[in-house]
Design a protein around this motif. Sequence first.
Motif, PDB file in Angstrom:
ATOM      1  N   ILE A  65       0.773  -1.289  -0.057  1.00 14.61           N
ATOM      2  CA  ILE A  65       0.074   0.124   0.000  1.00 14.61           C
ATOM      3  C   ILE A  65       0.910   1.176   0.125  1.00 14.61           C
ATOM      4  CG2 ILE A  65      -1.746   1.369   1.346  1.00 14.61           C
ATOM      5  CD1 ILE A  65      -2.561  -1.559   2.523  1.00 14.61           C
ATOM      6  N   HIS A  66       0.691   2.124  -0.763  1.00 14.06           N
ATOM      7  CA  HIS A  66       1.376   3.301  -0.967  1.00 14.06           C
ATOM      8  C   HIS A  66       0.326   4.385  -0.683  1.00 14.06           C
ATOM      9  CE1 HIS A  66       4.626   6.068  -1.409  1.00 14.06           C
ATOM     10  NE2 HIS A  66       4.012   6.922  -2.016  1.00 14.06           N
ATOM     11  N   ALA A 113      -5.545  -0.587  -7.725  1.00 13.31           N
ATOM     12  CA  ALA A 113      -6.670   0.670  -7.492  1.00 13.31           C
ATOM     13  C   ALA A 113      -5.780   1.735  -6.854  1.00 13.31           C
ATOM     14  CB  ALA A 113      -7.972   0.342  -6.500  1.00 13.31           C
ATOM     15  N   ALA A 114      -6.240   3.089  -7.060  1.00 11.25           N
ATOM     16  CA  ALA A 114      -5.918   4.221  -6.483  1.00 11.25           C
ATOM     17  C   ALA A 114      -6.896   5.129  -6.183  1.00 11.25           C
ATOM     18  CB  ALA A 114      -4.883   5.022  -7.321  1.00 11.25           C
ATOM     19  N   VAL A 168     -11.761   6.815  -7.917  1.00 11.04           N
ATOM     20  CA  VAL A 168     -10.838   5.841  -8.075  1.00 11.04           C
ATOM     21  C   VAL A 168     -10.425   5.829  -9.274  1.00 11.04           C
ATOM     22  CG1 VAL A 168     -12.924   4.207  -8.854  1.00 11.04           C
ATOM     23  CG2 VAL A 168     -10.948   3.228  -7.869  1.00 11.04           C
ATOM     24  N   SER A 169      -9.039   5.274  -9.440  1.00 10.22           N
ATOM     25  CA  SER A 169      -8.224   5.337 -10.784  1.00 10.22           C
ATOM     26  C   SER A 169      -7.573   4.100 -10.620  1.00 10.22           C
ATOM     27  CB  SER A 169      -7.795   6.507 -11.070  1.00 10.22           C
ATOM     28  OG  SER A 169      -6.618   6.855  -9.987  1.00 10.22           O
ATOM     29  N   GLU A 173      -3.027   3.823  -2.729  1.00 11.11           N
ATOM     30  CA  GLU A 173      -2.666   2.899  -3.761  1.00 11.11           C
ATOM     31  C   GLU A 173      -2.534   1.524  -3.466  1.00 11.11           C
ATOM     32  OE1 GLU A 173      -0.646   4.538  -7.304  1.00 11.11           O
ATOM     33  OE2 GLU A 173       0.165   5.877  -5.571  1.00 11.11           O
ATOM     34  N   ASP A 174      -2.885   0.426  -4.158  1.00  8.69           N
ATOM     35  CA  ASP A 174      -2.457  -1.019  -3.600  1.00  8.69           C
ATOM     36  C   ASP A 174      -2.135  -1.911  -4.967  1.00  8.69           C
ATOM     37  OD1 ASP A 174      -4.583  -2.666  -5.101  1.00  8.69           O
ATOM     38  OD2 ASP A 174      -6.019  -1.554  -3.767  1.00  8.69           O
ATOM     39  N   ASN A 175      -1.280  -2.689  -4.617  1.00  5.62           N
ATOM     40  CA  ASN A 175      -0.963  -3.483  -5.879  1.00  5.62           C
ATOM     41  C   ASN A 175      -1.936  -4.770  -5.981  1.00  5.62           C
ATOM     42  OD1 ASN A 175      -0.136  -4.949  -3.565  1.00  5.62           O
ATOM     43  ND2 ASN A 175       1.716  -5.707  -4.270  1.00  5.62           N
ATOM     44  N   GLY A 176      -3.149  -4.567  -5.905  1.00  2.00           N
ATOM     45  CA  GLY A 176      -4.245  -5.676  -6.107  1.00  2.00           C
ATOM     46  C   GLY A 176      -4.559  -5.782  -7.535  1.00  2.00           C
TER      47      GLY A 176
END
Length: 165
Positions: free
Chosen positions: A75-76, A151-152, A143-144, A91-94
């Motif tokens: 998560i950032h 997702a961000a 969301v983007s 943001e995540d890396n899913g």
Amino acid sequence: MLLYAAFDNDKPTLDVSAHVIKDIIEKQLANMQIRSTITFTNKVGDLLVDCDSHFITRALSNNITNAAKYGKDMIHITLTADKTHCMIIVEDNGEGVKKEFKSIIFDAFTRGEKSRNKETGGFGLGLAITSRIMEWHKGSVNVSDSSLGGAAFTLKWPIKALLIR
């Protein structure tokens, strides 16, 4: 569900005051107990913003919890601002959010896929609550796609929000 129903029928009295927004984020991160690796980039230093810290913390917590639940392990969070708005990006890396779901993701009781059901926890209210909180702050949430692959979610509101108490 009762909390969301209360939000839907009656706007609470907001306790708006100036806060160093990075302090709210850092306090929330210190209180989170999740397994994901979380990084935080502060691009605004000790920026003071008008907000109800309780509700902004709630919106931030909803987004971080979702990032931990639907992301893989990263998560950032970025805190940034322009001349008129403060923005917190989670943001995540899913797997990200499918294009057709982005237009309804902030609706109450909405779940994007079969794996996001009551058995995975929650009722599909977190993002609806977040959206409502941002409306109260004369802001928005959107969301983007994240550069991490997932997702961000961006919380955005005026630096000098004019809120009616």
